[in-house]
Design a protein around this motif. Sequence first.
Motif, PDB file in Angstrom:
ATOM      1  N   SER A  13       9.777  29.448  17.739  1.00 12.49           N
ATOM      2  CA  SER A  13      10.165  30.466  18.350  1.00 12.49           C
ATOM      3  C   SER A  13       9.034  30.361  19.462  1.00 12.49           C
ATOM      4  O   SER A  13       8.497  29.742  19.695  1.00 12.49           O
ATOM      5  CB  SER A  13       9.263  32.208  17.349  1.00 12.49           C
ATOM      6  OG  SER A  13       7.822  31.240  17.455  1.00 12.49           O
ATOM      7  N   GLU A  65       7.516  32.130  23.196  1.00 15.30           N
ATOM      8  CA  GLU A  65       6.901  34.035  24.147  1.00 15.30           C
ATOM      9  C   GLU A  65       6.938  33.435  25.356  1.00 15.30           C
ATOM     10  O   GLU A  65       6.339  32.372  25.185  1.00 15.30           O
ATOM     11  CB  GLU A  65       5.582  33.850  22.476  1.00 15.30           C
ATOM     12  CG  GLU A  65       5.258  35.094  23.442  1.00 15.30           C
ATOM     13  CD  GLU A  65       3.360  34.495  22.777  1.00 15.30           C
ATOM     14  OE1 GLU A  65       2.260  35.405  23.370  1.00 15.30           O
ATOM     15  OE2 GLU A  65       3.255  34.880  21.771  1.00 15.30           O
ATOM     16  N   TYR A 108       6.588  26.820  19.337  1.00 14.62           N
ATOM     17  CA  TYR A 108       6.349  26.945  18.486  1.00 14.62           C
ATOM     18  C   TYR A 108       6.925  26.221  17.299  1.00 14.62           C
ATOM     19  O   TYR A 108       8.027  26.519  17.313  1.00 14.62           O
ATOM     20  CB  TYR A 108       5.379  28.668  17.841  1.00 14.62           C
ATOM     21  CG  TYR A 108       5.161  29.123  18.640  1.00 14.62           C
ATOM     22  CD1 TYR A 108       5.556  30.517  19.120  1.00 14.62           C
ATOM     23  CD2 TYR A 108       3.500  29.102  18.904  1.00 14.62           C
ATOM     24  CE1 TYR A 108       4.934  31.197  20.550  1.00 14.62           C
ATOM     25  CE2 TYR A 108       2.596  30.046  20.052  1.00 14.62           C
ATOM     26  CZ  TYR A 108       3.347  30.688  20.959  1.00 14.62           C
ATOM     27  OH  TYR A 108       2.852  31.568  22.095  1.00 14.62           O
ATOM     28  N   LYS A 149      -1.961  35.679  19.149  1.00 19.22           N
ATOM     29  CA  LYS A 149      -1.064  36.727  18.157  1.00 19.22           C
ATOM     30  C   LYS A 149       0.302  35.908  17.794  1.00 19.22           C
ATOM     31  O   LYS A 149       0.921  37.020  17.083  1.00 19.22           O
ATOM     32  CB  LYS A 149      -0.680  37.143  19.913  1.00 19.22           C
ATOM     33  CG  LYS A 149      -1.513  37.776  20.495  1.00 19.22           C
ATOM     34  CD  LYS A 149      -0.630  38.056  21.801  1.00 19.22           C
ATOM     35  CE  LYS A 149      -2.064  39.027  22.635  1.00 19.22           C
ATOM     36  NZ  LYS A 149      -1.528  39.571  24.031  1.00 19.22           N
ATOM     37  N   HIS A 150       0.640  34.428  18.283  1.00 17.80           N
ATOM     38  CA  HIS A 150       1.719  33.833  17.084  1.00 17.80           C
ATOM     39  C   HIS A 150       1.198  34.332  15.718  1.00 17.80           C
ATOM     40  O   HIS A 150       1.804  34.405  14.692  1.00 17.80           O
ATOM     41  CB  HIS A 150       1.422  32.825  18.008  1.00 17.80           C
ATOM     42  CG  HIS A 150       3.536  32.378  16.815  1.00 17.80           C
ATOM     43  ND1 HIS A 150       4.587  32.470  17.212  1.00 17.80           N
ATOM     44  CD2 HIS A 150       3.413  31.558  16.003  1.00 17.80           C
ATOM     45  CE1 HIS A 150       5.523  31.723  16.425  1.00 17.80           C
ATOM     46  NE2 HIS A 150       4.640  30.908  15.606  1.00 17.80           N
ATOM     47  N   LEU A 185      -1.070  35.877  14.488  1.00 20.86           N
ATOM     48  CA  LEU A 185      -0.944  36.969  13.862  1.00 20.86           C
ATOM     49  C   LEU A 185       0.027  38.144  13.360  1.00 20.86           C
ATOM     50  O   LEU A 185       0.650  38.252  12.174  1.00 20.86           O
ATOM     51  CB  LEU A 185      -2.180  38.071  14.300  1.00 20.86           C
ATOM     52  CG  LEU A 185      -3.276  37.772  14.904  1.00 20.86           C
ATOM     53  CD1 LEU A 185      -3.886  38.994  15.867  1.00 20.86           C
ATOM     54  CD2 LEU A 185      -4.056  38.377  13.523  1.00 20.86           C
ATOM     55  N   SER A 186       0.897  37.127  14.243  1.00 27.96           N
ATOM     56  CA  SER A 186       2.703  38.227  13.501  1.00 27.96           C
ATOM     57  C   SER A 186       3.412  37.194  12.784  1.00 27.96           C
ATOM     58  O   SER A 186       3.596  37.982  11.943  1.00 27.96           O
ATOM     59  CB  SER A 186       3.351  38.252  14.946  1.00 27.96           C
ATOM     60  OG  SER A 186       3.565  36.332  15.407  1.00 27.96           O
ATOM     61  N   GLU A 187       2.986  35.513  12.644  1.00 28.02           N
ATOM     62  CA  GLU A 187       3.637  34.601  11.283  1.00 28.02           C
ATOM     63  C   GLU A 187       2.976  35.097  10.579  1.00 28.02           C
ATOM     64  O   GLU A 187       3.933  35.021   9.177  1.00 28.02           O
ATOM     65  CB  GLU A 187       2.958  33.574  11.151  1.00 28.02           C
ATOM     66  CG  GLU A 187       4.038  32.599  12.478  1.00 28.02           C
ATOM     67  CD  GLU A 187       5.576  32.787  11.964  1.00 28.02           C
ATOM     68  OE1 GLU A 187       5.778  32.004  10.995  1.00 28.02           O
ATOM     69  OE2 GLU A 187       6.411  33.228  12.649  1.00 28.02           O
ATOM     70  N   CYS A 188       1.587  35.390  10.382  1.00 27.01           N
ATOM     71  CA  CYS A 188       0.857  35.307   9.058  1.00 27.01           C
ATOM     72  C   CYS A 188       0.358  37.422   9.107  1.00 27.01           C
ATOM     73  O   CYS A 188      -0.452  37.511   8.611  1.00 27.01           O
ATOM     74  CB  CYS A 188      -0.261  34.815   9.262  1.00 27.01           C
ATOM     75  SG  CYS A 188       0.145  32.972   8.520  1.00 27.01           S
ATOM     76  N   SER A 189       1.830  38.072   8.403  1.00 23.70           N
ATOM     77  CA  SER A 189       1.910  39.679   9.021  1.00 23.70           C
ATOM     78  C   SER A 189       1.422  40.266   7.870  1.00 23.70           C
ATOM     79  O   SER A 189       0.881  41.529   8.196  1.00 23.70           O
ATOM     80  CB  SER A 189       3.308  40.175   9.639  1.00 23.70           C
ATOM     81  OG  SER A 189       4.083  39.643   8.397  1.00 23.70           O
ATOM     82  N   ASP A 190       1.400  39.765   6.926  1.00 21.24           N
ATOM     83  CA  ASP A 190       0.753  40.520   4.848  1.00 21.24           C
ATOM     84  C   ASP A 190      -1.260  40.353   6.165  1.00 21.24           C
ATOM     85  O   ASP A 190      -1.889  41.010   4.419  1.00 21.24           O
ATOM     86  CB  ASP A 190       1.099  39.478   4.460  1.00 21.24           C
ATOM     87  CG  ASP A 190       0.215  37.898   4.023  1.00 21.24           C
ATOM     88  OD1 ASP A 190       0.512  37.226   5.265  1.00 21.24           O
ATOM     89  OD2 ASP A 190       0.208  37.808   3.045  1.00 21.24           O
ATOM     90  N   TRP A 191      -1.330  39.955   6.742  1.00 24.90           N
ATOM     91  CA  TRP A 191      -2.770  40.146   6.968  1.00 24.90           C
ATOM     92  C   TRP A 191      -4.228  40.620   6.547  1.00 24.90           C
ATOM     93  O   TRP A 191      -3.716  41.302   7.094  1.00 24.90           O
ATOM     94  CB  TRP A 191      -3.878  38.679   7.512  1.00 24.90           C
ATOM     95  CG  TRP A 191      -3.228  39.441   9.094  1.00 24.90           C
ATOM     96  CD1 TRP A 191      -2.516  39.504  10.029  1.00 24.90           C
ATOM     97  CD2 TRP A 191      -4.296  40.044  10.033  1.00 24.90           C
ATOM     98  NE1 TRP A 191      -2.533  40.350  11.577  1.00 24.90           N
ATOM     99  CE2 TRP A 191      -4.502  40.779  10.980  1.00 24.90           C
ATOM    100  CE3 TRP A 191      -6.327  40.873   9.437  1.00 24.90           C
ATOM    101  CZ2 TRP A 191      -4.593  41.529  12.172  1.00 24.90           C
ATOM    102  CZ3 TRP A 191      -6.799  41.633  10.339  1.00 24.90           C
ATOM    103  CH2 TRP A 191      -6.147  42.265  11.450  1.00 24.90           C
TER     104      TRP A 191
END
Length: 160
Positions: free
Chosen positions: A3, A5, A14, A107-108, A110-116
């Motif tokens: 992706s 950014e 990435y 930031k990438h 945190l968005s990739e692992c949005s279940d955190w």
Amino acid sequence: KASAERGIFMELEYKKAEKKDAETLIDIYNSAFYDDYIRFGKCPAYGRSKENMQKSIEEFAKIIAYNQQTAAGIISYQNKGNGEYYIGCLGVKKEYQGQGIGTALMKHFLSECSDWKEITLVTPKDKKENVRFYTERFGFKITGEENDENVTVCRFLLKR
């Protein structure tokens, strides 16, 4: 999955690291952590063998940030389950430091692992720039300190 950014100065792409990326990762780590190696006399991220890096890729997911097809930075993490993650490494090649790549990688992640729900990590206590990065930019709290041989490290926690 790749992706992109858009940063202030660059557009990053990435890519999830695979075993064939071991030498690229070693190059990033050695550039990013050479100063730590000199400063502390050791650094687990510096000077890894290809075999060691390939084993690390099996244990920790690694996302490589590319700036115009050049590998510029890395974030390495473990998914511990139940929304718990451990960041093992966040590093940017020396020539790319201070350009927002570390922030973009975080930031990438945190968005990739949005279940955190909870993220932990450690960093040397006297690397003030790292402490500021995690606490001021991302809201991590310092939960304690420990000695890792001759280096005092802080434990960090981010919860939501």
